[in-house]
Design an enzyme around this catalytic site. Sequence first.
Site, PDB file in Angstrom:
ATOM      1  N   ASP A  37      70.208  73.416  30.984  1.00 33.18           N
ATOM      2  CA  ASP A  37      68.752  73.420  30.823  1.00 33.18           C
ATOM      3  C   ASP A  37      68.450  74.214  29.564  1.00 33.18           C
ATOM      4  O   ASP A  37      68.472  75.454  29.574  1.00 33.18           O
ATOM      5  CB  ASP A  37      68.087  74.055  32.046  1.00 33.18           C
ATOM      6  CG  ASP A  37      66.582  74.248  31.860  1.00 33.18           C
ATOM      7  OD1 ASP A  37      66.001  73.596  30.973  1.00 33.18           O
ATOM      8  OD2 ASP A  37      65.995  75.069  32.592  1.00 33.18           O
ATOM      9  N   LYS A 100      62.854  74.733  20.369  1.00 32.73           N
ATOM     10  CA  LYS A 100      62.745  73.458  21.080  1.00 32.73           C
ATOM     11  C   LYS A 100      61.452  72.726  20.725  1.00 32.73           C
ATOM     12  O   LYS A 100      61.393  71.495  20.791  1.00 32.73           O
ATOM     13  CB  LYS A 100      62.827  73.710  22.582  1.00 32.73           C
ATOM     14  CG  LYS A 100      62.817  72.466  23.454  1.00 32.73           C
ATOM     15  CD  LYS A 100      62.980  72.843  24.914  1.00 32.73           C
ATOM     16  CE  LYS A 100      62.860  71.643  25.825  1.00 32.73           C
ATOM     17  NZ  LYS A 100      63.050  72.010  27.244  1.00 32.73           N
ATOM     18  N   GLU A 203      63.397  66.551  32.647  1.00 32.84           N
ATOM     19  CA  GLU A 203      63.246  67.793  33.400  1.00 32.84           C
ATOM     20  C   GLU A 203      62.518  67.606  34.739  1.00 32.84           C
ATOM     21  O   GLU A 203      62.964  68.157  35.761  1.00 32.84           O
ATOM     22  CB  GLU A 203      62.539  68.836  32.537  1.00 32.84           C
ATOM     23  CG  GLU A 203      63.425  69.340  31.398  1.00 32.84           C
ATOM     24  CD  GLU A 203      62.661  70.140  30.360  1.00 32.84           C
ATOM     25  OE1 GLU A 203      61.439  70.329  30.531  1.00 32.84           O
ATOM     26  OE2 GLU A 203      63.286  70.585  29.375  1.00 32.84           O
ATOM     27  N   ASP A 225      55.253  72.372  35.809  1.00 35.13           N
ATOM     28  CA  ASP A 225      56.278  73.187  35.144  1.00 35.13           C
ATOM     29  C   ASP A 225      55.579  74.167  34.208  1.00 35.13           C
ATOM     30  O   ASP A 225      55.115  73.795  33.125  1.00 35.13           O
ATOM     31  CB  ASP A 225      57.234  72.279  34.373  1.00 35.13           C
ATOM     32  CG  ASP A 225      58.416  73.043  33.772  1.00 35.13           C
ATOM     33  OD1 ASP A 225      58.364  74.288  33.725  1.00 35.13           O
ATOM     34  OD2 ASP A 225      59.376  72.394  33.320  1.00 35.13           O
TER      35      ASP A 225
END
Length: 438
Positions: A37, A100, A203, A225
């Site tokens: 992850d 990211k 995800e 999330d």
Amino acid sequence: MAGDFSMIGSVILGLLLAGYLGQQYLPPPKPRVIGLDLGTTFCSVGAFQPGTGDVEVIPDEKGRKSIPSVVSFTDTGIYSGHEGQELQDINPQNTIYDAKRFIGKVFDQKTLDQESARYPFKVTFNNGSAEFLVSTNSTFTVTPEFIGSRLLLKMRKMAEKHLGVPIEKAVISVPAEFDERQRNYTIRAANQAGLEILRVINEPTAAAMAYGLHKVDVFNVLVVDLGGGTLDVSLLNKQGGMFLTRAMAGNNKLGGQDFSQRLFQYASERVRQQYGAPPTLKEDVHRLRQAVEAAKLRLTVEPSVSLKVPLCLQTTGDEGPQEEQVTFQEELTRELFEDLNADLFQKILAPIETVLVEGRLDKAEIDEIVLVGGSTRIPRIRQIISQYFGKEPNTSVDPDLAVVTGVALQAGIMGGSWPLQVSAIEIPNRSLRKTNFS
């Protein structure tokens, strides 16, 4: 002929018996495929343990099950994870985080300037791509995928040390809204870390797998999330073991860092009120920020915490500027924390409402609400979500580790580990676009 069948039957029975005895008395094989992850603010690595069927999230040498997505460059080396984060306040221009957000993304100059304005490090434009400018013994640029590769390399080494075997293959998760280019650049980062990626999994799907939703009878799943830097809300439609992402929305400028910053600003102002000067030295800012972050985490389980931080303040006395050693003490309550962040917490509902509209569903039609990301531990956030839907969200899995748990399950499937698991299949939906709030 009967003798031949009897012999074949005996051979089959012997093989089954050998397999059973092997399972009972021989040590299970070591995992050879890991789950990764690569998060915006934190990263984790996990492995599916053959034999037991358990997922193990692999800790670092100090037992921590996630590492900050931070890489710091100094004259003496490159430091990733916790070591990089320790240098963040004293080496801000050469400490890269949130990489990211930039990986594989195509920018124009104006958009990149807007996106990079909030960072202390320099982000440069290179033919549509973002790069980070680093100045140590020399000045050079590094790509977002290089930053990712350093974090992935650290996690690979953590896994190899913990499992005692070389690791060359992995499954990795990406946000559902990542396009083909962003996915390919994420794979490139893994390749630079010496890893072959067997599968890329979204995800939200990984999180749903961690909660076991690929094996139960649910239809509409909402995944919220909320991590350190971003909020992502996904509406999954599940039939059998197949997941389709029906709608996505989020806020890429809302997360735990923002909640901590509100608390840090409050603490800094209280220092100024008590001593006539706010903390300005890098070491003091770093120390106070760390204390505030720890207090925020404790406030998720305790109604109040005491802050006690030694500081060296730059004050002005009768003889001019001087340094004053003080110990700042302050009682912080959960109620105060919630008041400071009340407007930010309410922003969570906007993308939830959007995915329901775009998915053409009423909130009563949501079968399961899954919470992912450490910031969903905050009691007020859970309360806001449960009040909106009129039912409690699923909190049976550690939200910090939900994604890596699901990715590790997928890694076990790809590695053919026993006991076999039910795999989740993602139905690609290339026309879907994520709605972003800010």
